[in-house]
Design a protein around this motif. Structure first.
Motif, PDB file in Angstrom:
ATOM      1  N   VAL A  11      59.124   8.174  25.330  1.00 41.85           N
ATOM      2  CA  VAL A  11      59.150   9.422  24.567  1.00 41.85           C
ATOM      3  C   VAL A  11      58.016   9.364  23.800  1.00 41.85           C
ATOM      4  O   VAL A  11      57.874   8.299  22.819  1.00 41.85           O
ATOM      5  N   PHE A  12      57.205  10.373  23.602  1.00 41.33           N
ATOM      6  CA  PHE A  12      55.744  10.448  22.789  1.00 41.33           C
ATOM      7  C   PHE A  12      56.188  10.919  21.564  1.00 41.33           C
ATOM      8  O   PHE A  12      56.825  11.929  21.590  1.00 41.33           O
ATOM      9  N   GLY A  62      45.880  12.807  26.989  1.00 44.66           N
ATOM     10  CA  GLY A  62      46.100  14.070  27.926  1.00 44.66           C
ATOM     11  C   GLY A  62      47.799  14.413  27.586  1.00 44.66           C
ATOM     12  O   GLY A  62      48.511  15.414  28.161  1.00 44.66           O
ATOM     13  N   ALA A  63      48.686  13.688  27.043  1.00 46.30           N
ATOM     14  CA  ALA A  63      49.903  13.810  26.571  1.00 46.30           C
ATOM     15  C   ALA A  63      50.217  14.238  25.144  1.00 46.30           C
ATOM     16  O   ALA A  63      49.272  14.118  24.426  1.00 46.30           O
ATOM     17  N   SER A  64      51.278  14.973  24.795  1.00 44.10           N
ATOM     18  CA  SER A  64      51.473  15.326  23.515  1.00 44.10           C
ATOM     19  C   SER A  64      52.915  14.899  22.978  1.00 44.10           C
ATOM     20  O   SER A  64      53.831  14.906  23.679  1.00 44.10           O
ATOM     21  N   ALA A  65      53.095  14.802  21.699  1.00 46.10           N
ATOM     22  CA  ALA A  65      54.313  14.477  20.958  1.00 46.10           C
ATOM     23  C   ALA A  65      55.149  15.668  20.971  1.00 46.10           C
ATOM     24  O   ALA A  65      54.760  16.619  21.014  1.00 46.10           O
ATOM     25  N   GLY A  66      56.492  15.469  21.322  1.00 42.67           N
ATOM     26  CA  GLY A  66      57.366  16.415  21.160  1.00 42.67           C
ATOM     27  C   GLY A  66      57.724  17.163  22.563  1.00 42.67           C
ATOM     28  O   GLY A  66      58.165  18.243  22.822  1.00 42.67           O
ATOM     29  N   SER A  67      57.084  16.658  23.788  1.00 45.90           N
ATOM     30  CA  SER A  67      57.099  17.053  25.102  1.00 45.90           C
ATOM     31  C   SER A  67      58.346  16.686  26.073  1.00 45.90           C
ATOM     32  O   SER A  67      58.330  17.298  27.147  1.00 45.90           O
ATOM     33  N   PRO A 109      62.193  14.547  15.194  1.00 41.65           N
ATOM     34  CA  PRO A 109      61.321  14.950  14.303  1.00 41.65           C
ATOM     35  C   PRO A 109      60.259  15.514  15.139  1.00 41.65           C
ATOM     36  O   PRO A 109      59.641  16.645  14.415  1.00 41.65           O
ATOM     37  N   ASP A 110      59.891  15.323  16.347  1.00 38.31           N
ATOM     38  CA  ASP A 110      58.637  15.875  17.047  1.00 38.31           C
ATOM     39  C   ASP A 110      59.138  16.866  17.937  1.00 38.31           C
ATOM     40  O   ASP A 110      58.238  17.689  18.607  1.00 38.31           O
ATOM     41  N   GLY A 111      60.520  17.141  17.969  1.00 39.53           N
ATOM     42  CA  GLY A 111      60.920  18.199  19.010  1.00 39.53           C
ATOM     43  C   GLY A 111      61.370  17.543  20.412  1.00 39.53           C
ATOM     44  O   GLY A 111      61.624  18.401  21.332  1.00 39.53           O
TER      45      GLY A 111
END
Length: 126
Positions: A11-12, A62-67, A109-111
């Motif tokens: 999990v990012f 290429g990835a993002s937190a909360g995805s 907290p990141d969604g």
């Protein structure tokens, strides 16, 4: 095939310390591994009785937190867990009754979204 289990799910997160606090203090997970190797930190958390851990990792290129979404966490007492998460400052949508059981959704907290679920007897085969 010799695949026997899912060992980890990544999990990012944007802030590993903030994420660790949420997963430990709000969800009640335990830290399994917390290793620093240069700029990389491997941080695994998991429910006490789970074989599968969640790796809280900074996003890869290429990835993002909360995805993350779609991971289902089983609970024997959904209402008690929802109340405990809310009391610890976590946000929960639900619970709601659905044809396959009761569930609620909690976000870190990141969604990143996790479904807390108690399966109905029809779904679980009990």
């Amino acid at each position: 095939m010799n695949i026997s289990q899912i060992r980890t799910i990544t999990v990012f997160v944007s802030d590993q310390d903030k994420a660790k606090d949420f997963y430990v203090d709000v969800l009640g997970f335990a830290v399994r591994t917390d290793l620093q190797a240069g700029d990389n930190r491997w941080l695994e958390v998991a429910p006490a009785e789970s074989g599968t851990a969640i790796v809280l990792h900074r996003p890869f290129p290429g990835a993002s937190a909360g995805s993350s979404s779609g991971v289902i966490l089983s609970t024997a007492d959904l209402d008690a867990d929802v109340a405990a998460i809310r009391a610890a400052g976590g946000s929960v949508d639900g619970p709601e009754d659905l044809p396959w059981g009761r569930q609620a959704t909690v976000k870190d907290p990141d969604g990143n979204a996790f479904v807390l679920s108690t399966a109905s007897q029809a779904v679980s085969g009990k």
